[in-house]
Design a protein around this motif. Sequence first.
Motif, mmCIF file in Angstrom:
data_model
loop_
_atom_site.group_PDB
_atom_site.id
_atom_site.type_symbol
_atom_site.label_atom_id
_atom_site.label_comp_id
_atom_site.label_asym_id
_atom_site.label_seq_id
_atom_site.Cartn_x
_atom_site.Cartn_y
_atom_site.Cartn_z
ATOM 1 N N GLU A 113 0.818 -1.215 0.000
ATOM 2 C CA GLU A 113 0.000 0.000 0.000
ATOM 3 C C GLU A 113 0.852 1.266 0.000
ATOM 4 O O GLU A 113 0.451 2.301 -0.541
ATOM 5 C CB GLU A 113 -0.969 0.007 1.190
ATOM 6 C CG GLU A 113 -0.305 0.010 2.565
ATOM 7 C CD GLU A 113 -0.030 -1.383 3.105
ATOM 8 O OE1 GLU A 113 0.152 -1.521 4.333
ATOM 9 O OE2 GLU A 113 0.008 -2.336 2.294
ATOM 10 N N ARG B 183 2.076 1.654 -3.539
ATOM 11 C CA ARG B 183 0.958 2.152 -4.347
ATOM 12 C C ARG B 183 0.850 3.675 -4.222
ATOM 13 O O ARG B 183 0.598 4.377 -5.211
ATOM 14 C CB ARG B 183 -0.340 1.492 -3.927
ATOM 15 C CG ARG B 183 -1.543 1.910 -4.783
ATOM 16 C CD ARG B 183 -2.805 1.170 -4.373
ATOM 17 N NE ARG B 183 -2.667 -0.260 -4.624
ATOM 18 C CZ ARG B 183 -2.503 -1.170 -3.668
ATOM 19 N NH1 ARG B 183 -2.441 -0.790 -2.388
ATOM 20 N NH2 ARG B 183 -2.389 -2.449 -3.971
ATOM 21 N N GLN C 273 3.530 5.139 -6.291
ATOM 22 C CA GLN C 273 3.186 5.011 -7.702
ATOM 23 C C GLN C 273 2.222 6.121 -8.134
ATOM 24 O O GLN C 273 2.344 6.670 -9.234
ATOM 25 C CB GLN C 273 2.592 3.625 -7.966
ATOM 26 C CG GLN C 273 1.938 3.447 -9.325
ATOM 27 C CD GLN C 273 2.909 3.569 -10.494
ATOM 28 O OE1 GLN C 273 4.121 3.525 -10.319
ATOM 29 N NE2 GLN C 273 2.352 3.714 -11.677
ATOM 30 N N PRO D 132 2.368 -2.994 -6.564
ATOM 31 C CA PRO D 132 1.700 -2.180 -7.583
ATOM 32 C C PRO D 132 2.660 -1.545 -8.578
ATOM 33 O O PRO D 132 2.217 -0.895 -9.525
ATOM 34 C CB PRO D 132 0.975 -1.112 -6.757
ATOM 35 C CG PRO D 132 1.806 -0.983 -5.529
ATOM 36 C CD PRO D 132 2.362 -2.346 -5.245
#
Length: 265
Positions: A151, A154, A157, A181
Motif C-alpha cells: 500500500e 501504491r 506510484q 503495484p
Amino acid sequence: MSFTTLGAVHAFDPGALPGPVAAAVWRGVDMMGAVARTVPTGFGALDAQLPGGGWPTQAVTELLLPQALRCEWRLLGPALPALLQEGGRIYLVAPSQPPHAGGLAQLGVPPAQLVWVRAVAPLERLWATEQILQAGPVGAVLAWLPQARPEQIRRLQIHAQSCDAPVFLCRPEGALQQASPAPLRVGVTLGPDWVLQVHIPKRRGSAFEGVLRLEAIPGNLQHMLPPRLGSAAATVQAPLAKELSDVRALGRIAAPATTHRLLAH
C-alpha cells in the motif's frame, strides 16, 4: 420462464472498433508500449525487453537486489549522464552505503548534481521520497525502501504518475514474494566476469521468463583494460580447458612450470 439461445462466441477483434477506441485497447499477450517518456538504459538487450524501450518515467520501477551485493550502480550507471542534462539531479534517499562522490563522478554524476537525503526510519524514508516526487524532480530518484509495504508503494506510484523522472525503489530480492503495484520489477545479480544477470518478473504486457546477461564494464575502465581482461570467460577459461584436456590426454599431471604458465593467463 423463457430462455434465449446465444449465438457462437467469436474471438474479440480490436481492429473492428473505431480507431480511437481500438488504440486504447490493450491485449495481455502484447507487450504494452509506453504512454510516457522512457530513458534508454544503456543496454540494448534490456531496452528491447522494456515497454517503450527504456526506463519509464511517470511510474515506479522496483530493483530487486541480493542484500549482500551492491550492483544497482552498475545497472543504472549508463543511463545517468543523459538524465543530468538541462540541470537534472540524482536524488538518493537513504542509500545502503554512503555515496562515493569520486566513483559517481566517474559514472558521469558530478557531486554538484547529487542530492543525498539521510533518513533512517522506514516512515522517514517514505516521507522524503514522497516529498521529492511531489516537487516534480528533473533527473532521477533512487530510494532504498527494504521494508515498504504494497500500500505504501501504491502511494508512491500515484505520486510518480505526475513525475517526469525515472523513480527506482531498491528493495531486497525477497520482496518478490510479495505483490507490488509497481508496473515494472527488475531483478539483478552479479554473474561471472563483468556480467550482470537480469530478469524481469513483472512488466506491462506479456511475461519475460528469460535471463539477460549484460556486460557492465564501468566506462572508466572499458578503455583501460587489456582485451584478455575485458572478457575473462573467453580468454582465460577456454585456453585453460584446452591445456587441461591436453594434460589428461597425456595421462600425467601438469608440471610446476606449466601450472605457473596457466595461472599467468
